[in-house]
Design a protein around this motif. Structure first.
Motif, PDB file in Angstrom:
ATOM      1  N   PHE A  92      46.382 -26.237 -10.279  1.00 55.31           N
ATOM      2  CA  PHE A  92      47.601 -26.575  -9.554  1.00 55.31           C
ATOM      3  C   PHE A  92      47.332 -27.148  -8.165  1.00 55.31           C
ATOM      4  N   LEU A  93      48.246 -28.011  -7.751  1.00 53.35           N
ATOM      5  CA  LEU A  93      48.349 -28.432  -6.359  1.00 53.35           C
ATOM      6  C   LEU A  93      49.589 -27.737  -5.793  1.00 53.35           C
ATOM      7  N   TYR A  94      49.386 -26.887  -4.795  1.00 53.56           N
ATOM      8  CA  TYR A  94      50.501 -26.209  -4.138  1.00 53.56           C
ATOM      9  C   TYR A  94      50.963 -27.061  -2.954  1.00 53.56           C
ATOM     10  N   ILE A  95      52.255 -27.316  -2.920  1.00 53.59           N
ATOM     11  CA  ILE A  95      52.848 -28.191  -1.914  1.00 53.59           C
ATOM     12  C   ILE A  95      53.772 -27.345  -1.047  1.00 53.59           C
ATOM     13  N   TYR A  96      53.485 -27.316   0.247  1.00 49.50           N
ATOM     14  CA  TYR A  96      54.255 -26.493   1.181  1.00 49.50           C
ATOM     15  C   TYR A  96      55.182 -27.384   2.007  1.00 49.50           C
ATOM     16  N   GLY A  97      56.374 -26.871   2.270  1.00 46.84           N
ATOM     17  CA  GLY A  97      57.354 -27.619   3.043  1.00 46.84           C
ATOM     18  C   GLY A  97      57.852 -26.814   4.221  1.00 46.84           C
ATOM     19  N   THR A  98      58.305 -27.534   5.256  1.00 47.27           N
ATOM     20  CA  THR A  98      58.825 -26.910   6.466  1.00 47.27           C
ATOM     21  C   THR A  98      60.337 -27.078   6.520  1.00 47.27           C
ATOM     22  N   GLU A  99      61.035 -25.965   6.630  1.00 44.08           N
ATOM     23  CA  GLU A  99      62.485 -25.980   6.855  1.00 44.08           C
ATOM     24  C   GLU A  99      62.740 -25.658   8.329  1.00 44.08           C
ATOM     25  N   SER A 100      63.458 -26.544   9.007  1.00 52.78           N
ATOM     26  CA  SER A 100      63.726 -26.364  10.433  1.00 52.78           C
ATOM     27  C   SER A 100      65.162 -25.930  10.658  1.00 52.78           C
ATOM     28  N   VAL A 101      65.331 -24.874  11.435  1.00 55.58           N
ATOM     29  CA  VAL A 101      66.641 -24.429  11.906  1.00 55.58           C
ATOM     30  C   VAL A 101      66.511 -24.221  13.411  1.00 55.58           C
ATOM     31  N   PRO A 102      67.614 -24.105  14.146  1.00 55.62           N
ATOM     32  CA  PRO A 102      67.486 -23.872  15.588  1.00 55.62           C
ATOM     33  C   PRO A 102      66.631 -22.648  15.902  1.00 55.62           C
ATOM     34  N   TYR A 103      65.572 -22.859  16.674  1.00 56.42           N
ATOM     35  CA  TYR A 103      64.699 -21.805  17.188  1.00 56.42           C
ATOM     36  C   TYR A 103      63.799 -21.163  16.133  1.00 56.42           C
ATOM     37  N   ASN A 104      63.698 -21.767  14.932  1.00 54.40           N
ATOM     38  CA  ASN A 104      62.792 -21.186  13.941  1.00 54.40           C
ATOM     39  C   ASN A 104      62.435 -22.227  12.883  1.00 54.40           C
ATOM     40  N   LYS A 105      61.307 -22.007  12.216  1.00 54.31           N
ATOM     41  CA  LYS A 105      60.880 -22.849  11.104  1.00 54.31           C
ATOM     42  C   LYS A 105      60.305 -21.956  10.016  1.00 54.31           C
ATOM     43  N   PHE A 106      60.572 -22.343   8.745  1.00 50.69           N
ATOM     44  CA  PHE A 106      60.192 -21.546   7.589  1.00 50.69           C
ATOM     45  C   PHE A 106      59.362 -22.376   6.619  1.00 50.69           C
ATOM     46  N   ALA A 107      58.437 -21.707   5.910  1.00 56.08           N
ATOM     47  CA  ALA A 107      57.643 -22.352   4.878  1.00 56.08           C
ATOM     48  C   ALA A 107      58.269 -22.114   3.514  1.00 56.08           C
ATOM     49  N   HIS A 108      58.254 -23.158   2.667  1.00 56.41           N
ATOM     50  CA  HIS A 108      58.646 -23.102   1.267  1.00 56.41           C
ATOM     51  C   HIS A 108      57.465 -23.568   0.419  1.00 56.41           C
ATOM     52  N   VAL A 109      57.471 -23.226  -0.893  1.00 53.93           N
ATOM     53  CA  VAL A 109      56.330 -23.543  -1.761  1.00 53.93           C
ATOM     54  C   VAL A 109      56.815 -24.170  -3.063  1.00 53.93           C
ATOM     55  N   SER A 110      56.132 -25.251  -3.468  1.00 55.38           N
ATOM     56  CA  SER A 110      56.300 -25.821  -4.805  1.00 55.38           C
ATOM     57  C   SER A 110      54.903 -26.088  -5.369  1.00 55.38           C
ATOM     58  N   ARG A 111      54.831 -26.487  -6.629  1.00 62.38           N
ATOM     59  CA  ARG A 111      53.525 -26.788  -7.200  1.00 62.38           C
ATOM     60  C   ARG A 111      53.674 -27.800  -8.334  1.00 62.38           C
ATOM     61  N   THR A 112      52.557 -28.467  -8.636  1.00 56.56           N
ATOM     62  CA  THR A 112      52.488 -29.422  -9.732  1.00 56.56           C
ATOM     63  C   THR A 112      51.069 -29.417 -10.275  1.00 56.56           C
ATOM     64  N   ALA A 113      50.880 -29.952 -11.467  1.00 58.66           N
ATOM     65  CA  ALA A 113      49.530 -30.026 -12.049  1.00 58.66           C
ATOM     66  C   ALA A 113      48.706 -31.031 -11.258  1.00 58.66           C
ATOM     67  N   LEU A 114      47.504 -30.658 -10.852  1.00 59.01           N
ATOM     68  CA  LEU A 114      46.669 -31.533 -10.051  1.00 59.01           C
ATOM     69  C   LEU A 114      46.246 -32.776 -10.824  1.00 59.01           C
ATOM     70  N   ASN A 115      46.075 -32.654 -12.139  1.00 56.42           N
ATOM     71  CA  ASN A 115      45.623 -33.803 -12.927  1.00 56.42           C
ATOM     72  C   ASN A 115      46.772 -34.689 -13.394  1.00 56.42           C
TER      73      ASN A 115
END
Length: 242
Positions: A101-124
């Motif tokens: 797997f390739l794990y893909i992380y995303g940033t969610e921005s809100v006032p005064y804070n940021k959060f990580a989210h996770v998705s994934r897909t087959a690397l090949n």
């Protein structure tokens, strides 16, 4: 190649042009993380545009995320494909390969804070099938993603070392402290927060978006970090970008 650098940007009529640009001329790209699959290099591109809100110098926002494709080893642009048009999560902030797997992380921005989210897909077979972590299970619904860590900066790093998964980030709201967490899986929970470093901030400057370079980890466990430095005086930057 060693100390020899090769400029990839096209040079047209005396002007340097971007390596890759969005289809909409009113938008521009901020590159995220990247990965290699087969003979292709994939780079996540955060699509940005000006907005009416925000303080001077911060009046911009995300319109979506694309992925640019480059052939290897020549690094020739082969095209750009859309990832999504979600203005809320900057997917591709960080990626991590683990098994198939390739794990893909995303940033969610809100006032005064940021959060990580996770998705994934087959690397090949990148992006042919996407899965999103909802806090308990993997689903096919991109709207179901859960927040897995708070208090992050816009950019952060994920890497695996010695059987553990590590998340490294500078503190949010442009603070000087760099922190690291560890976990037993790519989706966390990310715990055991500790401070690694406090970046120097000379008068009139701030630092942000620290990143890890895990391919440089030494046998003694030393890790190379980088971070960005900016000046509060815009004209100072134009006078000396260093």
């Amino acid at each position: 190649n060693g100390a020899q650098l090769t400029e990839l940007n096209p040079h047209v009529n005396g002007q340097w042009l971007p390596v890759v640009s969005p289809a909409n001329p009113a938008e521009w790209y901020w590159p995220g993380d990247g990965f290699v699959s087969g003979n292709m290099l994939y780079i996540f591109q955060q699509r940005m545009a000006l907005t009416d809100g925000g303080p001077n110098g911060f009046n911009f926002g995300q319109t979506g995320v694309d992925v640019s494709l480059f052939s290897l080893p020549g690094l020739q642009l082969q095209g750009v494909q859309p990832f999504n048009d979600d203005p809320e999560i900057d997917w591709g902030t960080a990626v991590m390969e683990d098994g198939p797997f390739l794990y893909i992380y995303g940033t969610e921005s809100v006032p005064y804070n940021k959060f990580a989210h996770v998705s994934r897909t087959a690397l090949n077979a990148p992006f042919q099938q996407m899965q999103y972590w909802d806090g308990t299970n993997w689903t096919n619904d991109p709207q179901s993603t859960a927040r897995v860590r708070s208090g992050l900066s816009q950019s952060f790093s994920l890497f695996k070392h010695g059987g553990k998964y590590y998340l490294l980030s500078q503190e949010n709201i442009l603070g000087p402290d760099i922190f690291i967490w560890d976990a037993v899986s790519p989706v966390g929970p990310f715990v055991n927060k500790r401070k690694l470093y406090v970046t120097p901030q000379p008068a009139g400057t701030w630092t942000y978006n620290a990143l890890a370079h895990p391919h440089t980890i030494t046998a003694q466990g030393d890790l190379l970090l980088c971070y960005s430095i900016n000046a509060m005086d815009f004209w100072r930057i134009l006078d000396n970008a260093d």
